[in-house]
Design an enzyme around this catalytic site. Structure first.
Site, PDB file in Angstrom:
ATOM      1  N   GLN A 176      25.944 108.971 170.686  1.00  0.00           N
ATOM      2  CA  GLN A 176      27.124 108.278 171.221  1.00  0.00           C
ATOM      3  C   GLN A 176      26.931 107.919 172.686  1.00  0.00           C
ATOM      4  O   GLN A 176      27.281 106.811 173.119  1.00  0.00           O
ATOM      5  CB  GLN A 176      28.372 109.161 171.040  1.00  0.00           C
ATOM      6  CG  GLN A 176      28.817 109.314 169.597  1.00  0.00           C
ATOM      7  CD  GLN A 176      29.849 110.424 169.421  1.00  0.00           C
ATOM      8  OE1 GLN A 176      30.255 111.063 170.392  1.00  0.00           O
ATOM      9  NE2 GLN A 176      30.257 110.665 168.194  1.00  0.00           N
TER      10      GLN A 176
ATOM     11  N   ASP B  24      39.390 120.832 163.283  1.00  0.00           N
ATOM     12  CA  ASP B  24      38.921 119.764 162.403  1.00  0.00           C
ATOM     13  C   ASP B  24      37.785 120.203 161.488  1.00  0.00           C
ATOM     14  O   ASP B  24      37.691 119.746 160.342  1.00  0.00           O
ATOM     15  CB  ASP B  24      38.538 118.508 163.198  1.00  0.00           C
ATOM     16  CG  ASP B  24      37.579 118.776 164.350  1.00  0.00           C
ATOM     17  OD1 ASP B  24      37.045 119.894 164.460  1.00  0.00           O
ATOM     18  OD2 ASP B  24      37.374 117.840 165.158  1.00  0.00           O
TER      19      ASP B  24
ATOM     20  N   SER C 195      35.907 111.387 170.100  1.00  0.00           N
ATOM     21  CA  SER C 195      35.669 109.985 170.446  1.00  0.00           C
ATOM     22  C   SER C 195      36.704 109.035 169.859  1.00  0.00           C
ATOM     23  O   SER C 195      36.808 107.892 170.308  1.00  0.00           O
ATOM     24  CB  SER C 195      34.261 109.557 169.996  1.00  0.00           C
ATOM     25  OG  SER C 195      34.106 109.718 168.598  1.00  0.00           O
ATOM     26  N   SER C 196      37.441 109.470 168.852  1.00  0.00           N
ATOM     27  CA  SER C 196      38.457 108.595 168.258  1.00  0.00           C
ATOM     28  C   SER C 196      39.502 109.432 167.536  1.00  0.00           C
ATOM     29  O   SER C 196      39.290 110.607 167.244  1.00  0.00           O
ATOM     30  CB  SER C 196      37.822 107.598 167.286  1.00  0.00           C
ATOM     31  OG  SER C 196      37.307 108.263 166.147  1.00  0.00           O
TER      32      SER C 196
ATOM     33  N   ARG D   7      42.812 109.015 164.389  1.00  0.00           N
ATOM     34  CA  ARG D   7      43.322 108.158 163.325  1.00  0.00           C
ATOM     35  C   ARG D   7      44.572 108.789 162.723  1.00  0.00           C
ATOM     36  O   ARG D   7      44.707 110.021 162.701  1.00  0.00           O
ATOM     37  CB  ARG D   7      42.262 107.934 162.248  1.00  0.00           C
ATOM     38  CG  ARG D   7      41.765 109.182 161.577  1.00  0.00           C
ATOM     39  CD  ARG D   7      40.328 109.070 161.103  1.00  0.00           C
ATOM     40  NE  ARG D   7      39.398 108.850 162.175  1.00  0.00           N
ATOM     41  CZ  ARG D   7      38.935 109.791 162.988  1.00  0.00           C
ATOM     42  NH1 ARG D   7      39.357 111.036 162.863  1.00  0.00           N
ATOM     43  NH2 ARG D   7      38.090 109.505 163.941  1.00  0.00           N
TER      44      ARG D   7
END
Length: 489
Positions: A304, A237, A14-15, A17
């Site tokens: 979400q 991850d 979803s994101s 960084r």
């Protein structure tokens, strides 16, 4: 003072960084600073659910350039992402086909086909990996069956983090921890399994031998002309998140909480017996030859989607309203395939409750309550399965990742599991990514050494189980009913 500046690129479903870590050798302190954050999400393209890898690459480069513009000399870069998805390249390094996402429906029915043709037990004995309908093995089979015209053009298949490392360095790598999520790596050889590859329809020449975390893939040349090492970190991850979990002793379990929830424990040996197979336990690769014995749980993906569909922007207010509701009125199985990517998540949750003759969650808080209670109960079930598998109970559970900021879910988890929960660090994947970079730079000795740094620098919060809570009573009632059924069987 001796400082190291390492950059972690951490991409989630979803994101994403780009984070700058500053490590001070003398006092063994580690600080993180967010340089650039950007959205990620699913896209519809030519009838497929896909990732916009071009947009992600642009965001990665923007973040790296921002660091360089500050005059900071970067010592190394590492990239971690979600698992199973891949990008296909031709002999010139150009993309072939679309970067299809694991939530696409193209793999429907293929997992059952593989089990019938190869044998479920044989697949598991070879790979040690849990059966999920979107594993890479089934995605490749879908590709070769449904788009055979692409096959002559394919020269390489790179998993998502390896693709972005390639885009930065021009060098190809197949990192081990992420490669194991494909269900194509042989658990005994740590190399691609020829039998499983053959069934997938993929050519072994598309892949190089998997490499363990800690090697330099190549170099990214920054705008100022410096060559910066790009390190093969634990690029899955969850593998990075586990590295940053401050596990203390053999009785500690972890829960990496985000879009997915991954619950498990570390082991020097895999578990591939019939009990593990029946429980659909996975043995994913970790750092230093350790196995991540775990189970996938659908996680906060359900929330979400509800937030998106109901256009909810104030999450703290929603959680406060949710906390005021009674527990366990609406219970679903978050791991049901119906929740992988429904057209409308709210309607799907309501339908699941209706079909099981439960009350129907109507408003936002009731939907959230349904999700939180259902997740906590599933966490308790999975933790019990894991304890039975290894023959020893757990004394504490470390919740890491973005989901550990949800204090209500943390407490529900502690109460349902009857175990002390330690929440933090939030940026676990980023930290684990940095940890491998620091080991590669010879700043730290090993994973356990890095965990000591995390324990002293991260913000950790403890949640003590409340045996008098509603969800604890609900769990006790379920266990009592189960024991009665077993005695009467």
């Amino acid at each position: 003072m001796t400082f190291r500046n390492c950059v972690a690129v951490d991409l989630g479903a979803s994101s994403g960084r780009v984070m700058l870590a500053r490590y001070e050798r003398e006092c063994r302190s580690l600080t993180l600073r967010e340089i650039h954050r950007f959205n990620n999400g699913l896209h519809s393209q030519n009838g497929y659910v896909t990732w916009n890898v071009d947009s992600l690459e642009s965001a990665i480069r923007l973040g790296l350039n921002k660091v360089c513009e500050e005059g900071i000399r970067i010592d190394s870069i590492g990239i971690d992402t979600w698992g199973v998805d891949f990008v296909l390249l031709d002999q010139h390094g150009q993309r072939v086909g679309l970067p299809v996402a694991y939530r696409d429906s193209r793999t429907n029915g293929l997992m059952a086909q593989a089990q019938q043709q190869l044998g479920k037990r044989d697949i598991y004995q070879r790979s040690g990996i849990q059966f999920l309908p979107f594993n890479t093995i089934y995605q490749l089979r879908a590709l070769t069956e449904q788009q055979p015209e692409l096959i002559p053009h394919i020269a390489h298949a790179l998993l998502i983090p390896d693709y972005f490392s390639y885009r930065l360095t021009g060098k190809m790598n197949w990192e081990y921890t992420n490669a194991t999520t494909t269900q194509l790596v042989n658990i005994n050889s740590d190399d691609w399994d020829e039998s499983l590859l053959a069934w997938s329809g993929a050519n072994k020449a598309w892949f190089g031998r998997p490499t363990h975390p800690g090697n330099v893939i190549g170099h990214w040349i920054c705008p100022q002309g410096n060559e910066i090492p790009v390190v093969a970190v634990a690029s899955h991850d969850t593998a990075s998140a586990v590295i940053a979990s401050p596990l203390n002793g053999s009785r500690a379990a972890y829960l990496s909480s985000g879009t997915w929830s991954l619950m498990g424990f570390e082991s020097q040996t895999p578990f591939t017996n019939d009990t593990a197979l029946a429980a659909n336990i996975t043995n994913e690769g970790g750092a230093e030859g350790r196995y991540r014995v775990l189970k996938n749980i659908m996680g906060l993906w359900l929330l979400q989607r509800v937030l998106q569909e109901r256009q909810i922007n104030d999450l703290p207010a929603l959680i406060a309203a949710t906390q005021a509701l009674p527990a366990c009125r609406f219970i679903i199985n978050p791991n049901d395939d119906r929740f992988i990517n429904p057209d409308e998540m709210c309607s799907e949750i309501q339908a699941a409750c209706r079909e099981t003759a439960q009350p129907i969650p109507e408003n936002d808080a009731e939907l959230a309550r349904c999700i939180f209670d259902s997740l906590a109960l599933l966490y308790a079930d999975v933790l019990h399965e894991l304890a039975q598998l290894r023959g020893e109970d757990f004394s504490q559970l470390h919740i890491v990742g973005g989901g550990c900021q949800n204090t209500l879910l943390n407490q529900l988890c502690a109460d349902a599991c009857g175990i002390r929960v330690i929440a933090g660090p939030v940026e676990a994947s980023t930290l684990g990514n940095i940890g491998i970079q620091l080991m590669t730079l010879d700043e730290l000795n090993n994973v356990d050494d890095f965990r000591q740094v995390v324990s002293t620098t991260a913000n950790l919060t403890t949640f003590t189980p409340n045996p008098d809570s509603e969800i604890a009573h609900y769990v006790a009632q379920i266990h009592s009913t189960r024991q009665t059924k077993e005695l009467c069987a």
